[in-house]
Design an enzyme around this catalytic site. Structure first.
Site, PDB file in Angstrom:
ATOM      1  N   HIS A  79      -3.719  -5.400   0.313  1.00 49.52           N
ATOM      2  CA  HIS A  79      -3.503  -5.905   1.671  1.00 49.52           C
ATOM      3  C   HIS A  79      -3.446  -7.425   1.701  1.00 49.52           C
ATOM      4  CE1 HIS A  79      -4.053  -2.202   4.151  1.00 49.52           C
ATOM      5  NE2 HIS A  79      -4.661  -1.795   3.048  1.00 49.52           N
ATOM      6  N   CYS A 112       0.822  -1.219   0.000  1.00 52.38           N
ATOM      7  CA  CYS A 112       0.000   0.000   0.000  1.00 52.38           C
ATOM      8  C   CYS A 112       0.853   1.265   0.000  1.00 52.38           C
ATOM      9  CB  CYS A 112      -0.979  -0.040   1.168  1.00 52.38           C
ATOM     10  SG  CYS A 112      -2.035  -1.492   1.113  1.00 52.38           S
ATOM     11  N   GLU A 138      -2.613  -9.222   4.232  1.00 50.33           N
ATOM     12  CA  GLU A 138      -3.060  -9.750   5.532  1.00 50.33           C
ATOM     13  C   GLU A 138      -4.572  -9.931   5.547  1.00 50.33           C
ATOM     14  OE1 GLU A 138      -4.332  -5.765   5.834  1.00 50.33           O
ATOM     15  OE2 GLU A 138      -2.411  -6.545   5.138  1.00 50.33           O
TER      16      GLU A 138
END
Length: 382
Positions: free
Chosen positions: A342, A252, A344
């Site tokens: 992302h 990001c 995660e």
């Protein structure tokens, strides 16, 4: 019944009722298309100084628990929903979302026109906005107040959300690697995903120097997500990391800073990518991942093949299939890579979780070890 107004800087006004705390708040008006994960959204530091509208019609159904926050507080500047859930129904919930917003002092509004708001932002672009509970001033004055609030372009915000002191997230099981993670607005699940893979993660403040990064003797360096305009950030330390050949991984905001360190520029997207349903293609394999996003800026880079950088040739590794936005970069040497989304994905798909394994493989290769593919411990939020 109390009334509230959502006022956009172009003069568009939406009428509704207060939700959460009452008062007034200002920020960049954006929308999130995720149907799940509102608690993770609220506590994501990347939403600092943004008013977030949820496009899913019902919000608050599962209430709020103490396990799912991505940080120690709510970061959104304001919250817009269509229909707040009247009932909390989840075995882990210990309070309602309305109570949580009040507790955190987050001013919100419930409006019937979230679809109209989203269409307006898609056509006109993200813009400044304000939420006003029980407004006493004329709308014209409220519009002027919104126009006097700060813009997101040129905003240097990472230091406002990052840790002030270094802390360590220990490896789960045997420690295989040491990672220096620079906190630009890091989400709690990110170091956890690395810890699952045997990484001891030293989380450093946003302004960490190269010397401070190297003081932890890292096998790899990680740059996190975060808020604000990437053009305001100092990439001196990252450039020294790349010069030293230390394995690097960024996501990001970290992807945008990697691009700047390679000599590329960044630009503001019209309305950004925010949600858990963005299709991203790995240009090397053709594989498509459904991925979680939260960004309003992107990297400008050539999509037609490798390009030269001060650290050797690089290429765009991933692209967004909706708008051809750059979604990943990598040095052809294999020592450094980044993605705009992302991996995660605590509240979203897990198609990109392999990127943490790739980071471990890069660190292992740098130490002359054979790559391993651990089976990480699955958490309650996986």
């Amino acid at each position: 019944m109390n009334t509230a107004l959502l006022v956009l800087e172009d003069g568009r006004v939406f009428h509704g009722t207060p939700y959460g705390a009452e008062g007034e708040t200002f920020g960049e008006m954006v929308f999130n298309t995720g149907m799940t994960g509102y608690q993770e959204t609220l506590t994501d530091p990347s939403y600092h100084r943004q008013i977030v509208a949820m496009t899913a019609p019902h919000i608050g159904n599962t209430g709020v628990n103490d396990e799912d926050p991505e940080s120690g507080r709510v970061w959104v500047a304001g919250y817009v929903v269509r229909e707040p859930s009247r009932v909390v129904s989840n075995w882990r919930a210990n309070r309602s979302l309305d109570d949580y917003l009040k507790e955190q002092g987050v001013v919100g509004i419930a409006i019937p026109g979230t679809r109209a708001l989203t269409r307006h932002l898609r056509e006109r672009g993200a813009m400044r906005a304000g939420i006003f509970s029980a407004p006493s001033a004329p709308v014209e004055e409220l519009v002027e107040l919104v126009r006097e609030s700060p813009r997101m372009e040129g905003a240097d915000l990472a230091g406002e959300v990052a840790t002030e002191e270094t802390y360590v997230v220990p490896a789960i099981g045997d420690r295989r690697f040491t990672v220096a993670a620079v906190d630009l607005g890091i989400k709690g699940m990110t170091p956890h995903r690395m810890a699952e893979r045997g990484c001891e993660v030293h989380v450093l403040p946003a302004g960490a120097t190269f010397e401070q990064i190297m003081a932890v003797s890292p096998d790899g360096v990680f740059l996190s997500n975060g808020p604000g305009d990437p053009a305001t950030a100092d990439v001196t330390a990252l450039r020294k990391v790349l010069e030293a050949g230390v394995p690097f991984f960024g996501i990001c905001f970290g992807n945008q800073l990697f691009g700047r360190a390679l000599g590329l520029s960044t630009y503001k997207l019209r309305y950004g990518h925010r949600g858990v349903n963005q299709p991203v293609q790995d240009v090397r394999t053709g594989k498509v991942e459904i991925s979680a996003h939260n960004h309003g800026f992107a990297v400008e880079a050539p999509l037609d093949g490798p390009f030269e950088t001060p650290y050797g040739p690089a290429e765009v590794s991933h692209v967004n299939l909706n708008d051809r936005c750059v979604e990943g970069l990598r040095l052809l040497s294999g020592r450094a890579f980044s993605v705009q989304y992302h991996p995660e994905a605590a509240a979203g798909p897990h198609d990109a979780a392999y990127l943490f394994d790739e980071f471990c493989a890069v660190m292992a290769a740098a130490r002359g070890e054979a790559a391993q593919h651990p089976n990480p411990t699955t958490s309650v939020r996986s």
